[in-house]
Design a protein around this motif. Structure first.
Motif, PDB file in Angstrom:
ATOM      1  N   GLU A 239      13.994  24.958 -22.482  1.00 46.88           N
ATOM      2  CA  GLU A 239      12.681  25.352 -23.173  1.00 46.88           C
ATOM      3  C   GLU A 239      11.551  25.741 -22.105  1.00 46.88           C
ATOM      4  O   GLU A 239      11.720  24.905 -21.062  1.00 46.88           O
ATOM      5  N   SER A 240      10.885  26.485 -22.249  1.00 45.81           N
ATOM      6  CA  SER A 240       9.436  26.874 -21.385  1.00 45.81           C
ATOM      7  C   SER A 240       8.514  26.152 -21.705  1.00 45.81           C
ATOM      8  O   SER A 240       7.889  26.158 -22.906  1.00 45.81           O
ATOM      9  N   TYR A 241       7.481  25.685 -20.734  1.00 45.79           N
ATOM     10  CA  TYR A 241       6.215  24.968 -20.990  1.00 45.79           C
ATOM     11  C   TYR A 241       5.272  25.593 -19.864  1.00 45.79           C
ATOM     12  O   TYR A 241       5.607  25.914 -18.794  1.00 45.79           O
TER      13      TYR A 241
ATOM     14  N   ALA B 239       3.035  19.219 -19.996  1.00 47.28           N
ATOM     15  CA  ALA B 239       3.748  19.418 -21.567  1.00 47.28           C
ATOM     16  C   ALA B 239       5.405  19.356 -21.376  1.00 47.28           C
ATOM     17  O   ALA B 239       6.032  18.850 -22.197  1.00 47.28           O
ATOM     18  N   ALA B 240       5.876  19.647 -20.377  1.00 49.61           N
ATOM     19  CA  ALA B 240       7.394  19.716 -20.372  1.00 49.61           C
ATOM     20  C   ALA B 240       7.927  18.371 -20.074  1.00 49.61           C
ATOM     21  O   ALA B 240       8.907  17.946 -20.709  1.00 49.61           O
TER      22      ALA B 240
ATOM     23  N   ARG C 168       7.720  16.486 -23.468  1.00 53.52           N
ATOM     24  CA  ARG C 168       9.001  16.976 -24.447  1.00 53.52           C
ATOM     25  C   ARG C 168      10.226  16.059 -23.996  1.00 53.52           C
ATOM     26  O   ARG C 168      11.038  15.836 -24.953  1.00 53.52           O
TER      27      ARG C 168
END
Length: 65
Positions: free
Chosen positions: A54-56, A61-62, A65
């Protein structure tokens, strides 16, 4: 600014490893010992195959997650 990716790697022993990176190709190669880096966990569980990401927009933010 580069995007950050949360990824899941499937290891040869059937286990999974989760991490973050800015370069998916380089990180997979590092986990498989082709370039310097990688994780101690995956070193004895090669080959490793990245199976999800998944991209952040940023590291914070990453990491959350």
């Amino acid at each position: 600014m580069a995007a950050f990716f949360v990824y899941v790697a499937h290891c040869s022993d059937g286990s999974y490893y989760t991490g973050i990176t800015t370069d998916m190709d380089r990180r997979e190669r590092a986990h498989n010992g082709e370039v310097q880096g990688g994780a101690r966990y995956t070193k004895t569980r090669r080959p490793v195959r990245l199976v999800y990401h998944e991209s952040y927009p940023n590291r914070s933010a990453a990491s959350k997650r």
